[in-house]
Design an enzyme around this catalytic site. Structure first.
Site: not given
Lengths: 390, 390
Positions: A175, A186
């Site tokens: 992700k 991230t």
């Protein structure tokens, strides 16, 4: 089938209530063995989230039997209490797995934890812990897609990959849509394989793969507190590939996932490959590629379908790479708009109507090359990132 | 009165037709002496525009009698022909001035040239050269404001300053709204003074001033090919200030102009001061401030009135500055939303409704401080920069 494509893995993805909208937000991946070797690569940010600090510790042991991942909260910048939450998450997962499965008697130190979401807020443990029990009950051999969906944040679609070896397989999910940066950001990624491989072989394969793939994705120059890439091996195929085969398959899996990340970057309308050629070494090539990838003026120009090669040269000029300014060539989508540091082919010949853009920069200083991937800077990016936490 | 506030200077700003809309686009500043000492600071970008290469050469002589500045074209990445255009511009200016003014018999080597606008296109010399003659005819003791207006590109207003010394004055004008970056970026600035000062004194004053002002403005992390800051001294006041006085006045002038640049940055809705305290040294403080200033996620959050301190910590964490992550404190507009690397005061207390934002970061590693100025990343920025050259 993502992480459950290789033999020896089960997974689940469920809604624990961490996300306000009720979307899936908790995933568990279990390695049923026979082996439980693992490797990990983590964010280079010095401000590391609690789950990163924890999982780095777990990886030092070289054995990972389960990974628990949550979206809906990064558990970063949460102090000692946040670290305690991660520890409790690992303990709870270990206990739930041990209860359900006589085969698996594992301790918290064999459970890696990954979190993603807003920085600076504690996780709602009253929702997370029951969610873990629910996920463990739902673990299955075809749970990979549900797990891939549960780790999404601003992603518009799940990212997964399967790469076949000779009798063994690498599977993976990832992700990440913003904050992709130097040495990632991230981004959470779990790779699994049923190959037989020791921790050193896995580590070598994973580091080589990241260097050529995730490390060369630079979406917005920002680096997350939570980036984690894990590679787990079950050995269930009984086949031990040689190092080159293993590295190649892991690299292919990471490449596939990295491309999906770039294509789904926040608000992006363009997927941009920056090919730097003629460099003295690969480091120089990456340096130049990254400088262009991070340049807001280049990125906004491409959003506007403008082959503004001057801004590309200005970005190259900020680096310490070996080159002479008056020998630089730049092509945009195959049209050499700049030769020897000055205008060449007519910029109106450049077709930027499609989603894919290739910028080629020839430094004329050597024979090494590298490709860095990025995306444009759009109104969508500003919109998503100005509204994310409020 | 900008550059014509000090005695001994004349200026003019006219429309030469370089800009399509007919707005003023050419300025000339003349130093009538008795002195013609000068200092200059230029872009650190290795891809330097022709006028930068030329003016660096002029400055080596230490004598600058005139500056000719054009907007409507950067004359960067234009190859040897572009350099020839700059040379012709200086020659033409020198000839026009010598013809009009028996007092001034000057050579091209005493004329600095500054250009700003789109990179990669040749200047229309058929418009520029007649424009120079027109500007020279219009030179006057009150021509400063017209000159300041003629150097604007995407600036929404001219920037000028006057700082008074004891019997002498520093005046200045600047342009620049985007590409403000480490060690500046497409920023042109001409400072004038009627103080008596040798080239070394001017150089010391100008470098010290830039280090504390323009070098600490980081609007979008991009660095221009054309940045130029010039300081010219006429000596017409007959007063020779000591070095500290001179440096202080030049620094004040640069500070004033730098603040105007930040306030008028492309598409900005916020003027952001990042105060870094508790640093081991000023370099560390600037490093941390710049990292936060350039972080797109911090900048978009502030555009959205979101005091997202987690993104600030993540930006700090990417630097090599001396600090411990669990000792970092962050305040936004006076509210200490982060203490010891974790959430502290309620973020809802932060009032971001105004235009000015102050971020204070305490590294708790020493006693040095620095302030870096930047702006938010808005839809306006994306709009202006995606449409600029097309």
């Amino acid at each position: 089938m993502t992480v459950t494509a290789p033999k020896g893995f089960r997974a689940a993805g469920i809604a624990a209530g961490l996300k306000s909208g009720g979307a899936p937000d908790l995933a568990v991946v279990v390695n049923d063995g026979p082996d439980a070797t693992a490797a990990g690569v983590f964010t280079a940010n010095r401000v590391k989230a609690a789950p990163v600090l924890w999982s780095q510790q777990v990886l030092r042991g070289g054995v990972v039997r389960a990974v628990v991942l949550n979206s809906g909260g990064a558990n970063a910048c949460t102090g000692p209490a946040g670290f305690q939450d991660t520890h409790a998450t690992a303990e709870h997962t270990a206990a739930a797995l041990s209860n359900r499965n006589a085969r698996l008697l594992l301790g918290a130190g064999e459970v890696a934890v990954c979190s993603t979401g807003l920085i600076g807020e504690r996780l709602p443990m009253d929702k997370l812990l029951p969610g873990i029990r629910l996920a463990v009950r739902g673990l299955s051999r075809d749970g990979g897609p549900a797990a891939a969906e549960a780790i999404m944040t601003t992603d518009t679609r799940p990212k997964s990959t399967v790469v076949g070896g000779a009798g063994w397989t690498v599977g993976g999910m990832a992700k990440g849509a913003g904050m992709l940066a130097p040495a990632m950001a991230t981004m959470l990624c779990v790779l699994t394989t049923d190959a037989v491989a020791g921790p050193d072989a896995l580590d070598e394969a994973l580091r080589a793969a990241c260097r050529l793939t995730f490390d060369r994705v630079d979406s917005d120059g920002c680096m997350s507190t939570n980036d984690t890439v894990l590679l787990l091996a079950s050995g269930a195929s009984g086949i031990e590939p040689d190092q080159a085969e293993l590295t190649a398959a892991v690299t292919a899996a990471c490449h596939d996932l990295a491309q999906q990340l770039v294509a789904d970057a926040e608000g992006a309308t363009k997927r941009i490959a920056i090919d730097v050629v003629g460099a003295v070494d690969a480091d120089d090539a990456v340096l130049v590629g990254r400088s262009v990838a991070r340049n807001n003026l280049v990125k906004t120009a491409l959003f506007g379908n403008d082959p503004n090669w001057g801004r590309i040269l200005a970005a190259v000029g900020t680096t310490t790479a070996a080159f002479e300014p008056d020998r630089l060539d730049v092509a945009v989508n195959g049209v050499w708009v700049c030769r020897s540091g000055a205008a060449a082919e007519d910029r109106s010949k450049v077709d930027l109507s499609g989603r894919d853009v290739t910028i080629r920069i020839d430094l004329h200083a050597g024979s090494e090359t590298a490709t860095v991937w990025t995306n444009d800077l759009s109104h969508g990016y500003v919109h998503e990132n100005s509204a994310y936490s409020s």
